[in-house]
Design an enzyme around this catalytic site. Structure first.
Site, PDB file in Angstrom:
ATOM      1  CG  ASP A   6      -1.676   0.929   1.210  1.00  0.00           C
ATOM      2  OD1 ASP A   6      -1.780   2.003   0.761  1.00  0.00           O
ATOM      3  OD2 ASP A   6      -2.500   1.213   2.261  1.00  0.00           O
ATOM      4  CB  ALA A   7       2.806   2.828  -2.599  1.00  0.00           C
ATOM      5  N   GLY A   8       1.286   4.580   0.210  1.00  0.00           N
ATOM      6  CA  GLY A   8       0.340   5.696   0.546  1.00  0.00           C
ATOM      7  C   GLY A   8       1.008   7.023   0.407  1.00  0.00           C
ATOM      8  N   GLY A   9       0.724   7.991   1.210  1.00  0.00           N
ATOM      9  CA  GLY A   9       1.285   9.483   0.826  1.00  0.00           C
ATOM     10  C   GLY A   9       2.038   9.739   1.664  1.00  0.00           C
ATOM     11  CB  ILE A  12       5.461   2.446   1.187  1.00  0.00           C
ATOM     12  CG1 ILE A  12       5.624   3.501   0.274  1.00  0.00           C
ATOM     13  CG2 ILE A  12       5.614   1.059   0.205  1.00  0.00           C
ATOM     14  CD1 ILE A  12       7.345   3.512  -0.207  1.00  0.00           C
ATOM     15  CD  GLU A  70      -6.356   5.272  -1.191  1.00  0.00           C
ATOM     16  OE1 GLU A  70      -5.987   5.212  -0.224  1.00  0.00           O
ATOM     17  OE2 GLU A  70      -6.235   5.754  -2.421  1.00  0.00           O
ATOM     18  N   GLY A 122      -1.289  13.143   9.178  1.00  0.00           N
ATOM     19  CA  GLY A 122      -0.862  15.265   8.226  1.00  0.00           C
ATOM     20  C   GLY A 122      -0.819  16.337   9.061  1.00  0.00           C
ATOM     21  CG  MET A 123      -4.090  18.674  11.793  1.00  0.00           C
ATOM     22  SD  MET A 123      -6.353  18.682  12.147  1.00  0.00           S
ATOM     23  CE  MET A 123      -6.284  20.455  13.292  1.00  0.00           C
ATOM     24  CB  SER A 225       0.481   5.096   9.228  1.00  0.00           C
ATOM     25  OG  SER A 225      -0.232   5.815   8.055  1.00  0.00           O
TER      26      SER A 225
END
Length: 265
Positions: A6-9, A12, A70, A122-123, A225
């Site tokens: 799963d290659a996320g932003g 990975i 996804e 991210g936040m 994650s």
């Protein structure tokens, strides 16, 4: 060897299965070339990909991988993990808390995406840096674990000081709403970070339970994650879900649902 990725932003997530054993590991997405080089030097029986950067990997490897949406991959992987961890639930809302957060309803057969919010890991990292100048996620979440939100967040109990409140006193009335009442205090980085994680957890939970109510289920499953090394986020989400009358589930290795699901689709 069978591999699901799963290659996320931000991360990975990699699941490997070999000789009836399963292995989990992660790499930063900034290290995507390292993952590509590794794949090109492995003997691989099956390779399946998902996530926003799946195409980047597929274009630079010698193998011919299958690529999956996804959302479908995460739902399939979660279904496997729920069964393996003894959770027998037929329909539920699940929140995938990665860089942002995506919400899905599973009806016992299929998933459908029912919403999303920009609050997530991210936040936590971005706002966390602005509040503390800390860039390392593990250092940030470790420090937040020692924080106290009461000097920063306005709780219902702070408003109803000498009166029984009509709703639970531990509910947050206003995130960061207590700051102006304590201007003579020193606001530590730990307290600020704890409150930032509190905002993220409460927004995610509020959205999740609103959707659970709409889809007539008491079960809310949390994966992603952002829960890595983040016990505080887990506590906020679980406690707030229970406080609102719903049943939370935290799934071990839930962050790997997409990679695992891709492997089994």
């Amino acid at each position: 060897m069978k591999i699901g990725i799963d290659a996320g932003g931000t991360l990975i997530k990699i699941v490997q299965e070999h000789d009836n054993r399963r292995y989990y590991r992660t790499e930063l997405t900034t290290n995507i070339q390292k993952v590509i080089d590794w794949l090109n030097n492995e003997e691989i029986e099956t390779l399946k990909l998902t996530g926003g950067n799946a195409g980047v990997i597929a274009d630079q490897i010698h193998h011919s991988p299958e690529i999956f949406v996804e959302f479908d991959a995460s739902s399939k992987g979660l279904e496997i993990l729920l069964d393996e961890q003894g959770h027998q639930i037929e329909h539920y809302i699940f929140a995938n808390v990665g860089t942002g957060t995506s919400f899905h309803y599973f009806d016992g057969k299929d998933q459908q995406r029912v919403g999303g919010v920009g609050t997530g890991g991210g936040m936590i990292q971005g706002l966390g840096y602005l509040l503390s100048n800390i860039t390392d996620y593990k250092e940030l979440t470790n420090l937040a674990q020692n924080g106290d939100r009461d000097a920063i967040d306005l709780k219902v109990k702070h408003i109803y000081k000498d009166t029984e409140p009509p709703i639970p006193g531990d509910l947050t009335a206003a995130n960061f709403g207590n700051v102006l009442h304590h201007l003579d205090n020193q606001f530590t980085s730990a307290n600020k970070l704890a409150s930032a994680i509190g905002v993220v957890g409460e927004v995610i939970t509020t959205m999740a339970i609103t959707l659970a109510r709409e889809y007539k289920t008491k079960h809310v499953v949390y994966i992603g994650s952002s829960f890595n090394n983040n016990q505080l986020l887990r506590e906020v989400v679980e406690n707030y879900t229970v406080l609102r009358g719903f049943k939370p589930y935290y799934i071990e290795n839930g962050a790997f649902s997409g990679a695992l699901g891709a492997l089994y689709l």
